[in-house]
Design an enzyme around this catalytic site. Structure first.
Site, PDB file in Angstrom:
ATOM      1  N   GLU A   9       0.832  -1.203   0.000  1.00 35.01           N
ATOM      2  CA  GLU A   9       0.000   0.000   0.000  1.00 35.01           C
ATOM      3  C   GLU A   9       0.871   1.259   0.000  1.00 35.01           C
ATOM      4  O   GLU A   9       0.383   2.356  -0.211  1.00 35.01           O
ATOM      5  CB  GLU A   9      -0.941   0.007   1.210  1.00 35.01           C
ATOM      6  CG  GLU A   9      -2.281  -0.643   0.933  1.00 35.01           C
ATOM      7  CD  GLU A   9      -2.190  -2.122   0.592  1.00 35.01           C
ATOM      8  OE1 GLU A   9      -1.502  -2.861   1.333  1.00 35.01           O
ATOM      9  OE2 GLU A   9      -2.763  -2.534  -0.419  1.00 35.01           O
ATOM     10  N   THR A  54       3.534  -8.068  -3.015  1.00 35.67           N
ATOM     11  CA  THR A  54       4.156  -8.603  -1.800  1.00 35.67           C
ATOM     12  C   THR A  54       3.602  -9.988  -1.451  1.00 35.67           C
ATOM     13  O   THR A  54       2.408 -10.247  -1.586  1.00 35.67           O
ATOM     14  CB  THR A  54       3.939  -7.661  -0.603  1.00 35.67           C
ATOM     15  OG1 THR A  54       2.569  -7.256  -0.583  1.00 35.67           O
ATOM     16  CG2 THR A  54       4.827  -6.448  -0.721  1.00 35.67           C
ATOM     17  N   ASN A  84      -1.332  -7.692  -4.116  1.00 35.31           N
ATOM     18  CA  ASN A  84      -1.878  -6.691  -5.035  1.00 35.31           C
ATOM     19  C   ASN A  84      -0.809  -5.796  -5.652  1.00 35.31           C
ATOM     20  O   ASN A  84       0.341  -5.769  -5.218  1.00 35.31           O
ATOM     21  CB  ASN A  84      -2.889  -5.814  -4.294  1.00 35.31           C
ATOM     22  CG  ASN A  84      -2.292  -5.149  -3.072  1.00 35.31           C
ATOM     23  OD1 ASN A  84      -2.267  -5.735  -2.007  1.00 35.31           O
ATOM     24  ND2 ASN A  84      -1.788  -3.934  -3.226  1.00 35.31           N
ATOM     25  N   ASP A 130      -7.115  -4.318  -5.018  1.00 31.53           N
ATOM     26  CA  ASP A 130      -6.469  -4.888  -3.826  1.00 31.53           C
ATOM     27  C   ASP A 130      -6.878  -6.349  -3.628  1.00 31.53           C
ATOM     28  O   ASP A 130      -6.981  -6.826  -2.497  1.00 31.53           O
ATOM     29  CB  ASP A 130      -6.796  -4.058  -2.568  1.00 31.53           C
ATOM     30  CG  ASP A 130      -5.869  -4.384  -1.400  1.00 31.53           C
ATOM     31  OD1 ASP A 130      -4.870  -5.088  -1.611  1.00 31.53           O
ATOM     32  OD2 ASP A 130      -6.163  -3.954  -0.274  1.00 31.53           O
ATOM     33  N   ASN A 147     -10.073 -13.027   3.926  1.00 30.99           N
ATOM     34  CA  ASN A 147      -8.764 -12.398   4.035  1.00 30.99           C
ATOM     35  C   ASN A 147      -7.750 -13.384   4.619  1.00 30.99           C
ATOM     36  O   ASN A 147      -7.839 -14.577   4.365  1.00 30.99           O
ATOM     37  CB  ASN A 147      -8.879 -11.085   4.814  1.00 30.99           C
ATOM     38  CG  ASN A 147      -7.833 -10.070   4.393  1.00 30.99           C
ATOM     39  OD1 ASN A 147      -6.661 -10.404   4.264  1.00 30.99           O
ATOM     40  ND2 ASN A 147      -8.230  -8.845   4.167  1.00 30.99           N
ATOM     41  N   TRP A 148      -6.808 -12.899   5.442  1.00 31.02           N
ATOM     42  CA  TRP A 148      -5.701 -13.766   5.875  1.00 31.02           C
ATOM     43  C   TRP A 148      -6.123 -14.818   6.898  1.00 31.02           C
ATOM     44  O   TRP A 148      -5.385 -15.764   7.149  1.00 31.02           O
ATOM     45  CB  TRP A 148      -4.567 -12.916   6.476  1.00 31.02           C
ATOM     46  CG  TRP A 148      -5.032 -12.061   7.615  1.00 31.02           C
ATOM     47  CD1 TRP A 148      -5.415 -10.761   7.538  1.00 31.02           C
ATOM     48  CD2 TRP A 148      -5.237 -12.466   8.974  1.00 31.02           C
ATOM     49  NE1 TRP A 148      -5.839 -10.326   8.767  1.00 31.02           N
ATOM     50  CE2 TRP A 148      -5.739 -11.347   9.671  1.00 31.02           C
ATOM     51  CE3 TRP A 148      -5.031 -13.662   9.669  1.00 31.02           C
ATOM     52  CZ2 TRP A 148      -6.049 -11.388  11.026  1.00 31.02           C
ATOM     53  CZ3 TRP A 148      -5.345 -13.704  11.015  1.00 31.02           C
ATOM     54  CH2 TRP A 148      -5.852 -12.570  11.679  1.00 31.02           C
ATOM     55  N   CYS A 171      -4.370   8.984   9.326  1.00 31.29           N
ATOM     56  CA  CYS A 171      -4.631   8.384  10.641  1.00 31.29           C
ATOM     57  C   CYS A 171      -5.522   7.148  10.588  1.00 31.29           C
ATOM     58  O   CYS A 171      -5.407   6.254  11.428  1.00 31.29           O
ATOM     59  CB  CYS A 171      -5.278   9.406  11.580  1.00 31.29           C
ATOM     60  SG  CYS A 171      -4.622  11.085  11.427  1.00 31.29           S
ATOM     61  N   HIS A 222      -6.158   4.168  13.279  1.00 29.02           N
ATOM     62  CA  HIS A 222      -7.129   4.564  14.301  1.00 29.02           C
ATOM     63  C   HIS A 222      -8.582   4.366  13.879  1.00 29.02           C
ATOM     64  O   HIS A 222      -9.477   4.580  14.691  1.00 29.02           O
ATOM     65  CB  HIS A 222      -6.908   6.027  14.703  1.00 29.02           C
ATOM     66  CG  HIS A 222      -5.660   6.236  15.520  1.00 29.02           C
ATOM     67  ND1 HIS A 222      -5.583   5.882  16.846  1.00 29.02           N
ATOM     68  CD2 HIS A 222      -4.442   6.723  15.182  1.00 29.02           C
ATOM     69  CE1 HIS A 222      -4.364   6.165  17.303  1.00 29.02           C
ATOM     70  NE2 HIS A 222      -3.655   6.673  16.314  1.00 29.02           N
TER      71      HIS A 222
HETATM   72 CA    CA Z   1      -3.239  -4.870   0.027  1.00 25.36          CA
END
Ligand code: CA
Length: 729
Positions: free
Chosen positions: A211, A268, A288, A333, A421-422, A635, A639
């Site tokens: 990213e 990656t 991605n 992505d 996802n992961w 942020c 956050h």
């Molecule tokens: Ca990604």
């Protein structure tokens, strides 16, 4: 039930001997410390057989990464007697994404900031703790929170990848460091959260960070004894002027246009690896593109190999064998880095060695893992809009026009968070089903109005959440439309067999057992088990904390245990924050371990008092809009969207008066650098920092109004949002 013979049986025999010989007055614990024996290639290959059934020797349990435990003491009948045996608190509240290992009675698990714990698997007694002292002031370059997903074991050593990019070999008995190597390219915004894997006798690791601008993906292998690098495979080509590292990079470069290397390019290998010792192949899931927006990355088109691909390499040399690109010219992505499972299934009436994959893009892929042939690509997600189907002849998806949002905003399913996802899935060879921690959500996507390339903050070129800024209504509705589920997929029939809905998306990984059970921790705080055959719920335990980690099962002294780590947040924070509105995270993470015929209870949850916000500063709407935009850019990834934290990082709407007073010192002068809050004076001037502060105080007041408002009216509004989301999504 399988039971291993090993140190634990010896331990029982020793205790019996002591009793007989009248030495019982000696403290048994002096003899009882469990001892991990060396983990050999033979042991890893034998992970499903009797002698290893009580262990969990590698991230996915065995080389095949099936996450299936052959233990069956806890089954659909006995599970009524399952209770908490013990729990173990971590030092902080950073999210726990970990899958523990268990080697001969010793349980190892990783926590925030790449800290590794070793505890007695039967009692939870601490054996040792290793803290790699990740430099907190570098946290700006860690893409996805401060969690870690686990370690690898080989010989008498453990291998830990740290957030800042080191691969560290530790003595499994003592936790002392044997060697340490920096594995990530110098100066880049790379980080490691994945568990290393053992393949061909080497330790393999990649890194995340696509990213950020300037990231070029790779996977690398190291010698476990010396830490010497054995090989390095870039997943995408670099600047052709520098010459290509190998013929595969030269070939890959033909699928790129423009000057992609100036932006990095991405790709990656940030999570999934799998090794087949018989075929001598290492499978790598590639991520991605960077930036996400393909027009910026490769303006004249091209597939951009090997983005979003499964790569098969020779584990001893890193040589290319085959690849399949799931999402050519990736734009959303849609990483192919999700968990891969190796299995043997019946295909057209014959047994076939396959690789099973259910990545972000929403299709369930089945490959012949020897040749790379794509056998199946059916939608497992409820809604997939970016592609209509795959042409199995060419192996290519058929994209749906308009979904690349070149001509404005498009509503895209799945989101960049993925239909999965992961969080690891699991496969039961007994039911023949794959259990997927699935999630169902769409998001409005459009191009970023201004692209700012930066190695310090997300620069994707896509406004991933086009409704994020000052659009409470849209946000609330999108949140209402986000669903999580546990989905049982039959790879042979290429269809879903059962699906259980959860209250939220972003739930934990999955364990399947020979007791015909599927265990999953849920992000709303429950640890649950379901019948592997039909999804009937069999067990539920409130853990006081959200769960995103992955359960394991193991045995010590002929007793089966199930372990799960609870502490939510990080990584999903930015998107999922709104699901946890009004809740606070406990002060620490916790490992919980269950077995039959016990019923320990957790200490009472600590109530959290939300400080009253300071008076609203006298600013205009324009300043608040600047604050909102800056917050979203700089942020929100830690956050949370709309300043609603998803867990382990401070909810900025709930700052104390003292913290408000130091806001500028913290944001611009690095007052909290030592605890992981980077300084932003390179990105923000004082007026911009003030605008963010004003925006946060506004959000704090909004939050207070919501909390103090009439609960009945809140309920009515939520019903309205849910109903609308049901209609729209
Ligand atoms: Ca990604």
């Amino acid at each position: 039930m399988y039971f291993r013979t090993g140190p634990e049986s010896k331990r029982s025999a020793l205790a019996f001997f002591i009793l007989l010989t009248g030495l019982a007055a000696l403290p048994l614990s002096a003899f009882a410390e469990p001892t991990p024996l060396p983990v050999t290639d033979a042991r890893l290959r034998a992970s499903d057989t009797g002698s290893e059934a009580g262990n969990w020797l590698s991230h996915g349990r065995g080389y095949a990464e099936q996450r299936f435990s052959p233990l069956d003491q806890i089954d659909t009948e006995s599970i009524g007697r399952l209770g908490l045996a013990w729990s173990f608190d971590t030092d902080d509240r950073v999210a726990l994404q970990t899958t523990p290992l268990v080697i001969d009675g010793v349980l190892y698990f990783t926590a925030g900031w790449s800290v590794l714990y070793a505890v007695d698997g039967a009692t939870g007694e601490a054996l040792w703790r290793y803290d790699p002292q990740v430099p907190r002031e570098e946290s700006y370059r860690f893409c996805c929170g401060f969690s870690n997903r686990g370690v690898a074991a080989f010989g008498s050593r453990l291998f830990l990848g740290t957030l800042d990019g080191r691969l560290i070999a530790l003595d499994a008995k003592t936790g002392s460091v044997l060697w340490s190597r920096m594995t990530v390219p110098e100066g880049g915004s790379y980080s490691i959260q994945a568990a290393p894997r053992i393949a061909g006798g080497l330790v393999v690791i990649g890194a995340g960070g696509a990213e950020f601008t300037g990231t070029r993906g790779y996977v690398a292998a190291y010698h476990p004894e010396t830490g010497e690098k054995a090989w390095h495979f870039w997943t995408i080509p670099g600047d052709p002027a520098d010459g290509f590292e190998n013929p595969w990079m030269e070939r890959a470069a033909e699928t790129w246009t423009g000057e992609w290397w100036t932006l990095g390019g991405g790709g990656t290998a940030w999570d999934s690896l799998a090794y087949d010792p018989e075929l001598d192949l290492l499978y790598v899931g590639v991520g991605n593109g960077s930036p996400h927006n393909r027009k910026l990355r490769s303006p004249e088109g091209g597939d951009n190999l090997f983005l979003c691909s499964i790569l098969a390499l020779r584990p001893k040399t890193g040589e290319y064998v085959w690849h399949h690109q799931q999402v050519p010219a990736e734009n959303w992505d849609y990483t192919a880095t999700q968990h891969m499972i190796l299995a043997e299934i019946q295909w057209d009436g014959v047994p076939r060695k396959v690789l099973l994959h259910a990545p972000k893009a929403g299709f369930f892929y089945i490959y012949d893992r020897e040749t790379g042939e794509l056998l199946s690509a059916e939608k497992y997600a409820r809604k997939v809009t970016w592609a209509s189907h795959y042409d199995l002849e060419t192996g290519r998806p058929v994209e749906v026009p308009g979904q690349d949002f070149v001509d404005g905003t498009a509503m895209v399913y799945p989101t960049g968070m993925g239909a999965h996802n992961w969080h690891p899935m699991s496969y039961s060879p007994e039911t023949g089903l794959v259990y997927i921690p699935a999630q169902h959500a769409g998001a409005p996507m459009k191009e970023e109005p201004i692209f700012r390339a930066s190695p310090r903050h997300f620069s994707t070129g896509n406004d991933m959440d086009a409704g994020a800024h000052n659009a409470q209504f849209l946000q609330t509705m999108l949140r209402a439309g986000m669903k999580g589920s546990l989905l049982a997929w039959d790879p042979e029939r290429q269809e879903s067999v059962w699906e259980v809905d959860h209250t939220a998306m972003g739930n934990g990984g999955v364990l399947a057992t020979a007791g015909n059970l599927v265990f999953q921790g849920l992000v709303d705080g429950d640890f649950a088990a379901f019948d592997a055959r039909d999804g009937t719920e069999r067990f539920r335990f409130e853990t006081q904390n959200g769960i995103i980690g992955s359960p394991i099962s193991y045995a010590v002294d002929e007793e089966q245990y199930v372990a799960i780590a609870a502490a939510r947040g990080a990584g999903l924070t930015a998107v999922l924050g709104r699901q946890f509105e009004g809740e606070e995270t406990p002060a620490s993470g916790r490992l919980l371990v269950f077995r039959l015929d016990v019923s320990e209870t957790l200490p009472p949850a600590v109530a959290y008092e939300i400080p009253a916000p300071p008076a609203m500063p006298d600013v205009d709407r324009e300043t608040l809009a600047i604050g909102s935009r800056q917050y979203s850019e700089l942020c929100a990834r830690c956050h949370g969207t709309g300043a609603v934290s998803g867990g382990d990082i401070a909810d900025l709407r709930h700052l104390s008066t003292a913290t408000h007073a130091r806001f500028e010192e913290i944001v611009l002068r690095g007052l909290y650098e030592s605890i992981g809050m980077p300084r932003f004076d390179a990105d923000l001037d004082r007026s911009q920092a003030d605008a963010i502060h004003a925006y946060l105080i506004e959000q704090a007041h909004e939050d207070r109004k919501r909390r103090e408002g009439n609960p009945a009216w809140r309920g009515v509004k939520q019903f309205f949002y849910d109903a609308l989301a049901w209609i729209v999504f």
